[in-house]
Design a protein around this motif. Sequence first.
Motif, PDB file in Angstrom:
ATOM      1  N   PRO A 162     113.269  54.550  62.467  1.00  0.00           N
ATOM      2  CA  PRO A 162     113.698  55.957  62.360  1.00  0.00           C
ATOM      3  C   PRO A 162     114.967  56.210  63.170  1.00  0.00           C
ATOM      4  CG  PRO A 162     111.353  55.813  62.876  1.00  0.00           C
ATOM      5  CD  PRO A 162     111.916  54.433  63.028  1.00  0.00           C
ATOM      6  N   LEU A 163     115.718  57.201  62.712  1.00  0.00           N
ATOM      7  CA  LEU A 163     116.947  57.598  63.410  1.00  0.00           C
ATOM      8  C   LEU A 163     116.861  59.093  63.699  1.00  0.00           C
ATOM      9  CD1 LEU A 163     119.541  55.896  60.995  1.00  0.00           C
ATOM     10  CD2 LEU A 163     118.628  54.925  63.111  1.00  0.00           C
ATOM     11  N   ILE A 164     117.466  59.497  64.795  1.00  0.00           N
ATOM     12  CA  ILE A 164     117.450  60.914  65.152  1.00  0.00           C
ATOM     13  C   ILE A 164     118.834  61.293  65.651  1.00  0.00           C
ATOM     14  CG2 ILE A 164     116.683  60.571  67.540  1.00  0.00           C
ATOM     15  CD1 ILE A 164     114.666  62.900  66.943  1.00  0.00           C
ATOM     16  N   ARG A 165     119.263  62.523  65.310  1.00  0.00           N
ATOM     17  CA  ARG A 165     120.622  62.929  65.691  1.00  0.00           C
ATOM     18  C   ARG A 165     120.633  63.392  67.139  1.00  0.00           C
ATOM     19  NH1 ARG A 165     125.146  63.328  62.924  1.00  0.00           N
ATOM     20  NH2 ARG A 165     124.044  63.035  60.957  1.00  0.00           N
ATOM     21  N   GLN A 166     121.519  62.780  67.890  1.00  0.00           N
ATOM     22  CA  GLN A 166     121.681  63.156  69.300  1.00  0.00           C
ATOM     23  C   GLN A 166     123.164  63.185  69.610  1.00  0.00           C
ATOM     24  OE1 GLN A 166     119.433  60.486  71.803  1.00  0.00           O
ATOM     25  NE2 GLN A 166     117.511  61.555  71.368  1.00  0.00           N
ATOM     26  N   MET A 192     108.705  61.854  64.196  1.00  0.00           N
ATOM     27  CA  MET A 192     107.726  62.738  63.565  1.00  0.00           C
ATOM     28  C   MET A 192     107.449  63.961  64.440  1.00  0.00           C
ATOM     29  SD  MET A 192     106.279  63.208  60.759  1.00  0.00           S
ATOM     30  CE  MET A 192     106.211  61.727  59.749  1.00  0.00           C
ATOM     31  N   ASN A 193     107.425  63.768  65.755  1.00  0.00           N
ATOM     32  CA  ASN A 193     107.208  64.924  66.642  1.00  0.00           C
ATOM     33  C   ASN A 193     108.322  65.952  66.479  1.00  0.00           C
ATOM     34  OD1 ASN A 193     104.881  63.804  67.593  1.00  0.00           O
ATOM     35  ND2 ASN A 193     105.791  62.988  69.484  1.00  0.00           N
ATOM     36  N   VAL A 248     107.645  67.795  63.205  1.00  0.00           N
ATOM     37  CA  VAL A 248     106.478  68.683  63.338  1.00  0.00           C
ATOM     38  C   VAL A 248     106.852  69.907  64.184  1.00  0.00           C
ATOM     39  CG1 VAL A 248     104.194  68.863  64.408  1.00  0.00           C
ATOM     40  CG2 VAL A 248     104.738  66.909  62.928  1.00  0.00           C
ATOM     41  N   ALA A 249     107.564  69.672  65.291  1.00  0.00           N
ATOM     42  CA  ALA A 249     107.926  70.796  66.162  1.00  0.00           C
ATOM     43  C   ALA A 249     108.821  71.780  65.412  1.00  0.00           C
ATOM     44  CB  ALA A 249     108.637  70.266  67.407  1.00  0.00           C
ATOM     45  N   GLN A 250     109.791  71.235  64.670  1.00  0.00           N
ATOM     46  CA  GLN A 250     110.705  72.094  63.915  1.00  0.00           C
ATOM     47  C   GLN A 250     109.946  72.889  62.851  1.00  0.00           C
ATOM     48  OE1 GLN A 250     113.957  71.923  64.841  1.00  0.00           O
ATOM     49  NE2 GLN A 250     114.697  73.489  63.419  1.00  0.00           N
ATOM     50  N   SER A 251     109.032  72.211  62.151  1.00  0.00           N
ATOM     51  CA  SER A 251     108.253  72.890  61.099  1.00  0.00           C
ATOM     52  C   SER A 251     107.419  74.023  61.689  1.00  0.00           C
ATOM     53  CB  SER A 251     107.303  71.899  60.412  1.00  0.00           C
ATOM     54  OG  SER A 251     107.992  70.795  59.913  1.00  0.00           O
ATOM     55  N   GLY A 291      99.974  65.360  61.853  1.00  0.00           N
ATOM     56  CA  GLY A 291     100.744  65.917  62.961  1.00  0.00           C
ATOM     57  C   GLY A 291     100.743  67.442  62.936  1.00  0.00           C
ATOM     58  N   MET A 292     100.792  67.996  61.734  1.00  0.00           N
ATOM     59  CA  MET A 292     100.790  69.457  61.579  1.00  0.00           C
ATOM     60  C   MET A 292      99.372  70.023  61.720  1.00  0.00           C
ATOM     61  SD  MET A 292     103.894  70.579  61.061  1.00  0.00           S
ATOM     62  CE  MET A 292     103.716  72.201  60.328  1.00  0.00           C
TER      63      MET A 292
END
Lengths: 161, 798
Positions: free
Chosen positions: B103-107, B120-121, B124-127, B532-533
């Motif tokens: 997985p990749l995440i924008r930072q 995934m966290n 889930v947090a954004q959702s 997760g949700m």
Amino acid sequence: MSKLPLALRALHRAELSLGRDLLMVADRHEADHEIRYVARDLARWPRIHVQRLAEVGAAHGAHLNADPHWSLPMLSKTSQKVSVALGRRPEPALLLLADLRRLHRKAAGASLDWEIVAQAAHAMQATDLLELSQQCHPQTLRIMRWANAQLKVHSPQAIAS
Amino acid sequence: MTNDRNAIADIWGGRTPYGPGESWPARVDMHLAEGVTEADVQRWVRTASLLHSNGDAMDIAVRDGKIVGVRGRADDIVNRGRLGPKDLYGWQANASPDRLTQPLIRQGGRLVRCDWDTAMNRIVAQSKDLLGTHGPSAIAFYTSGQLFAEEYFTLAAIGHGAIGTNHMDGNTRLCTATAAAALKESFACDGQPGSYLDVDHADVIAMFGHNVAETQPVLWMRVLDRLAGSQPPRLICVDPRDTHVARAARDSGGVHLAPLPGTNLALMNGLLHEIVANDWVDHAYVQANTVGWAELRERVAEYPPDRVARICGIDAAAIRTAAGVLGKAQRLLSTVLQGFYQSHQASAASVQVNNLNLIRGQLGRPGAGILQMNGQPTAENTRECGADGDMSGFRNWSNDAHVADLAKHWNLEIKQIPHMTPPTHAMQMFRYIEQGSIKMLWVSATNPAVSLPELARIRSILGQERLFLVVQDIFPTETTELADVVLPAATWGEKTGCFTNACRVVHLSERAVEPPGEARADLDIFLDYARGMDFRDKDGKPFPAWHDAPSAFAAWAASTQGRPCDYTGLSHDVLRERVSGVPWPCNAEHPDGTERLYADGKFSAAPDYCESYGRDMVTGAPFEASDYKALNPDGKAILRAGEYLPPHEAPSGEYPLVLITGRTVYHFHTRTKTGRVAELQQAAPEIWVECSAGDARRAGLAEGDLAEISTARGAVRARLRITGVRNGVLFLPFHYGYWDRPGAEHSRAANELTQTDWDPVSKQPLYKTAAAALAKVPEGADPVVPVQPTRASTGAMQ
């Protein structure tokens, strides 16, 4: 003396106003592509209705403009530019609901004017008017249902979001 | 007997001629990695092709935990062992070194590697945050025609059920929405009426905007084998390009019609006009099985061949001849694809093809059928499972009893499933993102930054700071570049699931090898998100209730009971044990599946049962239940008439030509897989443009010159090929983007040029009516690779 010319003038005015409004709504919602294209497609119908009304109306004592102005090119261009400039803003979504609501009312008004003319045509055995009404009135109703359907689609997101 | 031909040069392979009513002889095609023989293969694993909609059944060859080749399945009704170029070579993309494996995440503006929990966290947090502050209408899902049925059903349950958003669609909107819409207009329900087996029986095969030789090469092999056998069929081809199909049509004693783009509906009305005027109508069939005949007859009366010839820019005599072939056919098979679906008045034109077969009584028996085709391999499942704007199980969004029935299967409250309007279609979703009311978009297995129209607009929409973009894919793409979170997915051969081809044939696709790195099956990703949700059903149990592919399939099949797409006779185990390929409906009544629908005029169109009440052909406004009950109380087929309207963007002085986009036999979609396969990439390495000799001369261009193609939206550069495309028309393949040519500065993708416009009925975007200009680029101005002609479209060989 028959009031038929009066009814025909009212119908002519209603269809003209509906056609102009369709074009205006298309310009004001240039960034909502289905509105922009379908409203212009549908504006063909009032244009034909107005033309045919002028042709048939002459025999019934109504002298109607067959080829009126439908839009003002300068205003049209400006509206398009403004609507594209506001493409990222949420406000046009509410404006669209107001515009669709007005379109629906105009189409409903024109539809009732067709009813009046058709009823009179029955009473006066004016076959040409009756045929005209049978050809045109369903299209006016289709415009009305389109405005209603678009309103149903756009209102949840515009209001709830 | 297996055959390992060079399928790049010899696309369709050798002929196995057969006559009408005979079964198509088997021919097993195979390709193994260099140095590998059949004896070296340790396991053969059952699957079907994921690189077109034909559903060619095949086995994957496995050795030492790696895919080393493929072999067609002789027992399958779809292909009888044959494979096309993408089937034979495409598997190599799985092992490409640049697969996404983590997985990749924008930072800080850059995508950086992270673990699954972190990615995934974040999602889930954004959702949860968006659901709390803005509600479900802030979240949207845009999926694919590439996933499996289990995955679409799960996505539909999560989106429409657990979250309760109305915003879910697939890129099937771009390829198959009109097929579904046309079937719903005519039959009040989706579901392919015909079968590929109809090719074995037909005496006339009419292909409307369907370049089958390139889009479904194995189906074309079937047609070629009929043409080579006794009593060959005659072909009708409608296509502005002089394709291989067009030439075969002329050679068969049939007709090739090349109308101006955007005039298909006028042409169809003209053909129907002749059928009616010559009384080639099956009045008994029309009377017994249809409604709407009077209106259709009245409408097509307005389209005599001379008028149509002027609109379409073709010969009136050719229209009459073609109508004669169609009108006298005894067993007429009609097929339709993107030439109609992605063009002006898409649904209205495609519906007239249904009308052609209906008024001729050519439906529901061998050789007499309709195939409204798909573009993508699993498009049918997106539609059935409800991940594309349809409701799971071909249920009717406007029928509260149907919504209640689905809620019962999902064990959710009815009010949790939004049904106040039809689900939001993809083009409208992108508009809501543009306006800022959709704030999170989850894209799975598709590449909208190359495939949607008017790319500058799409990039600006997807690139917005205020949008949270999740992209789940197997390779880095032009779309993952714009993402906030990128999830690495497993693909075909690395996960198990089912998918259904364009003629309803269900195949099981088994996991053959491990996915690379940390890549995971799309189903597992969706289920992980659901956990997760902490989604719950109405009894407080975790939702969805299923946990893997077999249990997801079982839930899906159970939810289709009694619906037209009844899967209750199938399971992973059943599909594993059977001869491969079972067409639905498959249930206790039809344990071996159902070859063709609507035999004896039995439709799924009863008001309480049907999937759709239909839409107005011009305005696209849905009809109400009361309208439909008045029109069609007895559930017959519906003849819907359509009036021709001129296209929205007409050629002008500045842009005097019409641009159409399309595909080549060697590539799939935006080439994320096929561009990574040496054989396929080398066969068609670079974008090209096609025009007629006359248009080339007028632009001062010769074969191989570098040309600039421009529209009001932008400009693209490509080498010129002079072909038999009709005057006034340019053709560009849409496959080429930027991932393998980063310096191209947005001057390579055909969709830089297309306009944002869609069919009001099917909401399918239009890719075939842009007004365009063609000009010469001085040599040395651009480092474009010279083009190798692709053989199928030049017709250099058979």
